[in-house]
Design a protein around this motif. Structure first.
Motif, PDB file in Angstrom:
ATOM      1  N   SER A 156      40.353  23.299  31.456  1.00 38.57           N
ATOM      2  CA  SER A 156      39.556  24.278  32.203  1.00 38.57           C
ATOM      3  C   SER A 156      38.192  23.717  32.558  1.00 38.57           C
ATOM      4  CB  SER A 156      39.373  25.549  31.361  1.00 38.57           C
ATOM      5  OG  SER A 156      40.618  26.134  31.083  1.00 38.57           O
ATOM      6  N   VAL A 157      37.496  24.409  33.451  1.00 38.43           N
ATOM      7  CA  VAL A 157      36.146  23.987  33.826  1.00 38.43           C
ATOM      8  C   VAL A 157      35.187  24.242  32.668  1.00 38.43           C
ATOM      9  CG1 VAL A 157      36.524  24.431  36.276  1.00 38.43           C
ATOM     10  CG2 VAL A 157      35.503  26.205  34.847  1.00 38.43           C
ATOM     11  N   GLU A 158      34.119  23.463  32.634  1.00 34.04           N
ATOM     12  CA  GLU A 158      33.066  23.744  31.677  1.00 34.04           C
ATOM     13  C   GLU A 158      32.188  24.853  32.244  1.00 34.04           C
ATOM     14  OE1 GLU A 158      30.712  20.548  30.163  1.00 34.04           O
ATOM     15  OE2 GLU A 158      32.379  19.769  28.996  1.00 34.04           O
ATOM     16  N   PHE A 159      31.424  25.483  31.374  1.00 36.85           N
ATOM     17  CA  PHE A 159      30.586  26.601  31.761  1.00 36.85           C
ATOM     18  C   PHE A 159      29.660  26.251  32.917  1.00 36.85           C
ATOM     19  CE2 PHE A 159      26.593  28.954  31.438  1.00 36.85           C
ATOM     20  CZ  PHE A 159      27.060  30.251  31.621  1.00 36.85           C
ATOM     21  N   SER A 160      29.070  25.057  32.895  1.00 39.45           N
ATOM     22  CA  SER A 160      28.114  24.681  33.941  1.00 39.45           C
ATOM     23  C   SER A 160      28.757  24.698  35.328  1.00 39.45           C
ATOM     24  CB  SER A 160      27.502  23.317  33.650  1.00 39.45           C
ATOM     25  OG  SER A 160      28.523  22.343  33.535  1.00 39.45           O
ATOM     26  N   GLU A 161      30.016  24.306  35.421  1.00 43.36           N
ATOM     27  CA  GLU A 161      30.721  24.343  36.705  1.00 43.36           C
ATOM     28  C   GLU A 161      30.947  25.788  37.146  1.00 43.36           C
ATOM     29  OE1 GLU A 161      34.139  21.515  37.005  1.00 43.36           O
ATOM     30  OE2 GLU A 161      33.553  21.089  34.928  1.00 43.36           O
ATOM     31  N   TRP A 162      31.375  26.628  36.221  1.00 41.63           N
ATOM     32  CA  TRP A 162      31.608  28.032  36.542  1.00 41.63           C
ATOM     33  C   TRP A 162      30.293  28.696  36.954  1.00 41.63           C
ATOM     34  CZ3 TRP A 162      29.669  32.554  34.555  1.00 41.63           C
ATOM     35  CH2 TRP A 162      30.291  33.723  34.990  1.00 41.63           C
ATOM     36  N   TYR A 163      29.263  28.464  36.174  1.00 39.16           N
ATOM     37  CA  TYR A 163      27.933  29.051  36.413  1.00 39.16           C
ATOM     38  C   TYR A 163      27.448  28.733  37.830  1.00 39.16           C
ATOM     39  CZ  TYR A 163      22.849  29.644  35.743  1.00 39.16           C
ATOM     40  OH  TYR A 163      21.534  30.003  35.857  1.00 39.16           O
ATOM     41  N   SER A 164      27.581  27.479  38.229  1.00 37.18           N
ATOM     42  CA  SER A 164      27.043  27.057  39.533  1.00 37.18           C
ATOM     43  C   SER A 164      27.737  27.752  40.694  1.00 37.18           C
ATOM     44  CB  SER A 164      27.127  25.537  39.695  1.00 37.18           C
ATOM     45  OG  SER A 164      28.484  25.130  39.753  1.00 37.18           O
ATOM     46  N   GLY A 165      28.933  28.255  40.493  1.00 36.83           N
ATOM     47  CA  GLY A 165      29.628  28.973  41.544  1.00 36.83           C
ATOM     48  C   GLY A 165      29.373  30.467  41.535  1.00 36.83           C
ATOM     49  N   VAL A 166      28.724  30.973  40.478  1.00 33.83           N
ATOM     50  CA  VAL A 166      28.549  32.420  40.345  1.00 33.83           C
ATOM     51  C   VAL A 166      27.081  32.835  40.406  1.00 33.83           C
ATOM     52  CG1 VAL A 166      28.877  34.403  38.821  1.00 33.83           C
ATOM     53  CG2 VAL A 166      30.688  32.710  39.065  1.00 33.83           C
ATOM     54  N   PHE A 167      26.282  32.399  39.466  1.00 32.35           N
ATOM     55  CA  PHE A 167      24.929  32.930  39.332  1.00 32.35           C
ATOM     56  C   PHE A 167      23.978  32.614  40.481  1.00 32.35           C
ATOM     57  CE2 PHE A 167      26.300  33.647  34.934  1.00 32.35           C
ATOM     58  CZ  PHE A 167      26.037  35.004  34.891  1.00 32.35           C
ATOM     59  N   PRO A 168      24.038  31.436  41.094  1.00 37.67           N
ATOM     60  CA  PRO A 168      23.141  31.226  42.238  1.00 37.67           C
ATOM     61  C   PRO A 168      23.443  32.176  43.403  1.00 37.67           C
ATOM     62  CG  PRO A 168      23.900  29.131  41.389  1.00 37.67           C
ATOM     63  CD  PRO A 168      24.706  30.206  40.691  1.00 37.67           C
ATOM     64  N   ASN A 169      24.655  32.715  43.457  1.00 35.43           N
ATOM     65  CA  ASN A 169      25.048  33.610  44.549  1.00 35.43           C
ATOM     66  C   ASN A 169      24.903  35.083  44.194  1.00 35.43           C
ATOM     67  OD1 ASN A 169      25.920  31.326  46.077  1.00 35.43           O
ATOM     68  ND2 ASN A 169      27.747  31.279  44.811  1.00 35.43           N
ATOM     69  N   LEU A 170      24.481  35.378  43.004  1.00 41.17           N
ATOM     70  CA  LEU A 170      24.366  36.758  42.551  1.00 41.17           C
ATOM     71  C   LEU A 170      23.092  37.383  43.132  1.00 41.17           C
ATOM     72  CD1 LEU A 170      26.019  38.571  40.605  1.00 41.17           C
ATOM     73  CD2 LEU A 170      24.423  37.910  38.813  1.00 41.17           C
ATOM     74  N   PRO A 171      23.222  38.523  43.813  1.00 41.42           N
ATOM     75  CA  PRO A 171      22.020  39.163  44.362  1.00 41.42           C
ATOM     76  C   PRO A 171      21.022  39.530  43.253  1.00 41.42           C
ATOM     77  CG  PRO A 171      24.015  40.205  45.213  1.00 41.42           C
ATOM     78  CD  PRO A 171      24.434  39.267  44.111  1.00 41.42           C
ATOM     79  N   ASP A 172      19.741  39.494  43.593  1.00 37.37           N
ATOM     80  CA  ASP A 172      18.699  39.814  42.617  1.00 37.37           C
ATOM     81  C   ASP A 172      18.813  41.227  42.082  1.00 37.37           C
ATOM     82  OD1 ASP A 172      17.623  37.289  42.866  1.00 37.37           O
ATOM     83  OD2 ASP A 172      16.111  37.896  44.338  1.00 37.37           O
ATOM     84  N   ASP A 173      19.351  42.145  42.896  1.00 36.02           N
ATOM     85  CA  ASP A 173      19.454  43.530  42.445  1.00 36.02           C
ATOM     86  C   ASP A 173      20.772  43.836  41.746  1.00 36.02           C
ATOM     87  OD1 ASP A 173      21.061  43.401  44.689  1.00 36.02           O
ATOM     88  OD2 ASP A 173      20.333  45.279  45.559  1.00 36.02           O
ATOM     89  N   ALA A 174      21.603  42.824  41.555  1.00 33.27           N
ATOM     90  CA  ALA A 174      22.862  43.018  40.834  1.00 33.27           C
ATOM     91  C   ALA A 174      22.566  43.188  39.350  1.00 33.27           C
ATOM     92  CB  ALA A 174      23.785  41.823  41.045  1.00 33.27           C
ATOM     93  N   PHE A 175      23.408  43.952  38.672  1.00 34.37           N
ATOM     94  CA  PHE A 175      23.253  44.068  37.227  1.00 34.37           C
ATOM     95  C   PHE A 175      24.513  43.557  36.544  1.00 34.37           C
ATOM     96  CE2 PHE A 175      24.948  48.201  38.511  1.00 34.37           C
ATOM     97  CZ  PHE A 175      26.008  48.369  37.628  1.00 34.37           C
ATOM     98  N   LEU A 176      24.350  43.181  35.291  1.00 31.28           N
ATOM     99  CA  LEU A 176      25.457  42.722  34.473  1.00 31.28           C
ATOM    100  C   LEU A 176      25.800  43.837  33.504  1.00 31.28           C
ATOM    101  CD1 LEU A 176      24.033  39.164  33.730  1.00 31.28           C
ATOM    102  CD2 LEU A 176      25.590  39.837  35.560  1.00 31.28           C
ATOM    103  N   ALA A 177      27.071  44.171  33.414  1.00 34.50           N
ATOM    104  CA  ALA A 177      27.500  45.236  32.516  1.00 34.50           C
ATOM    105  C   ALA A 177      28.465  44.663  31.491  1.00 34.50           C
ATOM    106  CB  ALA A 177      28.190  46.358  33.307  1.00 34.50           C
ATOM    107  N   ALA A 178      28.300  45.086  30.264  1.00 33.53           N
ATOM    108  CA  ALA A 178      29.199  44.663  29.193  1.00 33.53           C
ATOM    109  C   ALA A 178      29.192  45.727  28.108  1.00 33.53           C
ATOM    110  CB  ALA A 178      28.765  43.321  28.612  1.00 33.53           C
TER     111      ALA A 178
END
Length: 166
Positions: free
Chosen positions: A49-71
């Motif tokens: 599988s991909v390492e976290f850094s690869e996954w991160y680079s495809g997700v977080f830079p594209n996340l809108p500033d007003d988006a929220f994370l829910a968990a």
């Protein structure tokens, strides 16, 4: 971290969802049998599988500033995310978090408990597979959406947005 799940909602509607296995950083050590028992993911399953850094680079830079994370129990997820970002030398996302456990306790206090599986069942989520990254993300998203109805919850003068962490 060995898996991530995400659901993107825009204007209250699900836009996309996904989950990925993540190959843990080489400093993570071995897979503990209890974790494998909990989510069913083995070291062999994430070996290619991909390492976290690869996954991160495809997700977080594209996340809108007003988006929220829910968990559900967001302190745990946030701590894992922050630690993993630190290990890889990546900036932690600055988006606000919504803890759907806290939210569920306030919105549905009458329920027997507020486990993610209980809330998923209560909200009619079909095919919920607890501890599966995509199922957990879908349930957290549904809780956030259903709780944020633009009404004064329990006459408290508070709205879902008031319960955001971070």
């Amino acid at each position: 971290m060995c898996a991530v799940g995400a659901v993107l909602t825009i204007d209250g509607e699900e836009h996309s969802r996904g989950a990925d296995l993540i190959r843990p950083h080489n400093t993570a050590g071995h897979f503990h049998w209890r974790n494998t028992q909990l989510h069913g993911i083995t070291a062999a399953a994430v070996a290619s599988s991909v390492e976290f850094s690869e996954w991160y680079s495809g997700v977080f830079p594209n996340l809108p500033d007003d988006a929220f994370l829910a968990a559900h129990n967001a302190n745990f997820d946030r701590s894992v995310l922050l630690k993993t970002c630190d290990i890889y030398g990546l900036p932690a996302p600055e988006n606000p978090w919504i803890d759907t456990l806290r939210t569920a306790r306030r919105v549905w206090p009458q329920l027997e408990n507020h486990k993610l599986s209980t809330i998923a069942w209560h909200l009619g989520l079909k095919k919920f597979n607890h501890h599966d990254a995509q199922s957990d993300a879908a349930a957290a998203s549904l809780i956030a959406l259903r709780a944020d109805l633009g009404v004064d919850v329990l006459g408290s003068g508070e709205y879902l947005g008031d319960w955001r962490d971070g």
